[in-house]
Design an enzyme around this catalytic site. Structure first.
Site, PDB file in Angstrom:
ATOM      1  N   GLY A  10       1.033  -1.210   0.268  1.00  0.00           N
ATOM      2  CA  GLY A  10       0.238  -0.267  -0.099  1.00  0.00           C
ATOM      3  C   GLY A  10       0.449   0.662  -0.245  1.00  0.00           C
ATOM      4  O   GLY A  10       2.243   1.299  -0.334  1.00  0.00           O
ATOM      5  N   ALA A  78       1.024 -12.929   3.106  1.00  0.00           N
ATOM      6  CA  ALA A  78       1.842 -14.253   4.180  1.00  0.00           C
ATOM      7  C   ALA A  78       0.940 -14.913   4.764  1.00  0.00           C
ATOM      8  O   ALA A  78      -0.082 -14.313   5.112  1.00  0.00           O
ATOM      9  CB  ALA A  78       2.676 -13.373   5.173  1.00  0.00           C
ATOM     10  N   CYS A 159      -9.363   6.368  11.914  1.00  0.00           N
ATOM     11  CA  CYS A 159      -9.624   6.611  10.514  1.00  0.00           C
ATOM     12  C   CYS A 159     -10.860   8.069  10.335  1.00  0.00           C
ATOM     13  O   CYS A 159     -11.761   7.609   9.467  1.00  0.00           O
ATOM     14  CB  CYS A 159      -9.202   6.391   9.973  1.00  0.00           C
ATOM     15  SG  CYS A 159      -9.005   6.131   7.963  1.00  0.00           S
ATOM     16  N   CYS A 358      -2.452  17.106   6.010  1.00  0.00           N
ATOM     17  CA  CYS A 358      -3.420  16.250   5.476  1.00  0.00           C
ATOM     18  C   CYS A 358      -4.328  17.503   4.466  1.00  0.00           C
ATOM     19  O   CYS A 358      -4.669  18.801   5.172  1.00  0.00           O
ATOM     20  CB  CYS A 358      -4.412  15.955   6.697  1.00  0.00           C
ATOM     21  SG  CYS A 358      -3.463  14.275   7.448  1.00  0.00           S
TER      22      CYS A 358
END
Length: 440
Positions: A10, A78, A159, A358
């Site tokens: 990511g 994984a 978030c 941001c």
């Protein structure tokens, strides 16, 4: 050559691979392990969910890009991290050894912790591009037969920005369609107040976000614990300061989108459902020191949303600390320098600043904030609102995707621009103090 494995592809993982190649050159064998061949730009997911972008607009096919940089790539994924053995067990049973491991997996989405939450149940999700693509189809059907909407973030979420973005983007889109008057919107959040963001606010985010919610006729409830998401309603309870239940609500919802809590991905969890001892906390987030290095396994580092950060402050309803984009780039820069030092026989010394820059887009304007560092107390604590934020976020999306497609880490002009603004990825190096006899 030393073998470096980056687990995750990511924003953190790809930035990490590129930064390592820049810092170390061809003096190390670098391999990226992921569960997908595709990178997607997560900040653009709200746009995808409203059909302002197509999924393919924000995706990059990684094998070709990484091959040009001489970086290995494995999309098997994984199954288990075995740090005591310096090995990753892959999903197909193969074992991949490493000299240094950087964990950049991002989080697992804990939809199962609340009845009815998630895209396989009764609410939309914008946490993954595939979720956002499905949400776009649902959005078009909703607009043909509109009704009430509930948007927000559940207890334990960390978030919050995308929840504000999505609520306000939907309001903007509905106004453009001339059906906003048929859609009551309620914002429900675990934050103790609007604009807290898991950070105690940044600048006047409280006043700015309350103002923009009022401008868009969006009502809100704070310190809310989501109890259940039903096909046509969201049930929640306000929690008062002493932790006791307060008012209970049942908000009608023809459409709901709630940001879930995060936890560690399965390969970081033990058979008991808790994080691997010594590597991760019980929730599955990787424990790191000030150098982004795991205290137990000295050759393991971690960056991004997967790291453990304690809550900034105690709140009536649990809220987490966000790991924002520039903050992640700060971690990445420190890890690249520290692994380079280890390869050269030195001890890690670089520390990330955890500075945050941001941009929250609302469709026709937005809110920007700069927090240096992200977690208080801060040297800079600033926020502002304007149309320029929307334009800046569009520009940043194009810029970052170009970096991914070309294999760039931090171009010199970006570093210079940030430096002129007083925004740095790394703390200044501490000068070495010579022994007393040398000083004399």
């Amino acid at each position: 050559m030393p073998k470096i494995v980056v687990l995750g592809a990511g924003i953190g993982g790809i930035s990490m691979a590129y930064e390592l190649r820049t810092a170390i050159g061809r003096q190390a064998d670098i391999t990226v392990v992921s569960e997908s061949e595709w990178f997607h730009f997560v900040p653009s997911n709200p746009w995808v969910a409203l059909r302002w972008r197509k999924p393919e607009d924000i995706k990059v096919h990684l094998p070709e890009v990484l091959a040009k940089l001489g970086i290995g790539f494995d999309a098997t994924g994984a199954k288990r991290v075995l740090p005591a053995e310096n090995v990753l067990e892959l999903n197909d049973g193969r074992r991949l050894s490493y000299d240094y491991l950087v964990i950049a997996t991002g989080p697992a989405l804990a939809f199962d912790e609340i009845p009815g939450l998630g895209p396989d149940a009764n609410s939309l999700s914008i946490c993954h591009v595939d979720h956002a693509g499905k949400a776009a189809d649902r959005w078009e059907r909703f607009c043909q037969d509109p009704g009430p909407i509930v948007v927000g973030a559940v207890q334990g979420a960390s978030c919050f920005g995308p929840a504000y973005e999505f609520a306000l983007m939907m309001s903007t889109d509905l106004r453009c369609r001339k059906i906003r008057d048929r859609v009551p919107i309620t914002f429900v959040t675990s934050e103790p107040y609007i604009g807290h963001l898991g950070l105690g606010g940044v600048g006047d985010t409280k006043g700015l976000l309350e103002s923009v919610l009022r401008d868009h006729d969006i009502k809100w409830v704070t310190s809310a614990r989501i109890d259940r998401v039903e096909p046509d309603a969201v049930e929640c309870t306000e929690i008062v300061a002493d932790g006791k239940p307060g008012l209970q609500h049942r908000f009608p919802a023809k459409l709901a989108m709630l940001i879930p809590a995060f936890r560690g991905v399965p390969c970081l969890m033990g058979d008991d459902g808790k994080g691997l001892p010594g590597l991760a906390n019980p929730r599955g987030f990787v424990v790191v020191d000030k150098h982004q290095r795991n205290p137990t396994y000295a050759n393991v580092f971690a960056v991004g949303v997967c790291i453990a950060i304690p809550p900034y402050e105690q709140t009536a309803v649990p809220v987490g600390v966000p790991k924002t984009g520039y903050m992640i780039e700060s971690m990445v820069a420190a890890v690249a320098e520290n692994i380079s030092a280890l390869i050269a026989g030195r001890q890690p010394a670089r520390e990330p600043t955890w500075n945050a820059v941001c941009l929250a887009d609302f469709g026709n304007d937005g809110v920007a904030f700069v927090a240096l560092p992200q977690i208080p107390p801060r040297n800079v604590n600033w926020s502002s609102r304007g149309y320029w934020v929307h334009a800046a976020k569009v520009g940043f999306e194009k810029y970052f995707l170009r970096k991914v497609r070309t294999g760039a880490s931090e171009p010199g002009y970006e570093r210079l621009a940030m430096k002129l603004l007083g925004i740095n990825r790394l703390r200044p190096e501490k000068p070495e103090i010579p022994p007393p006899e040398q000083a004399a």
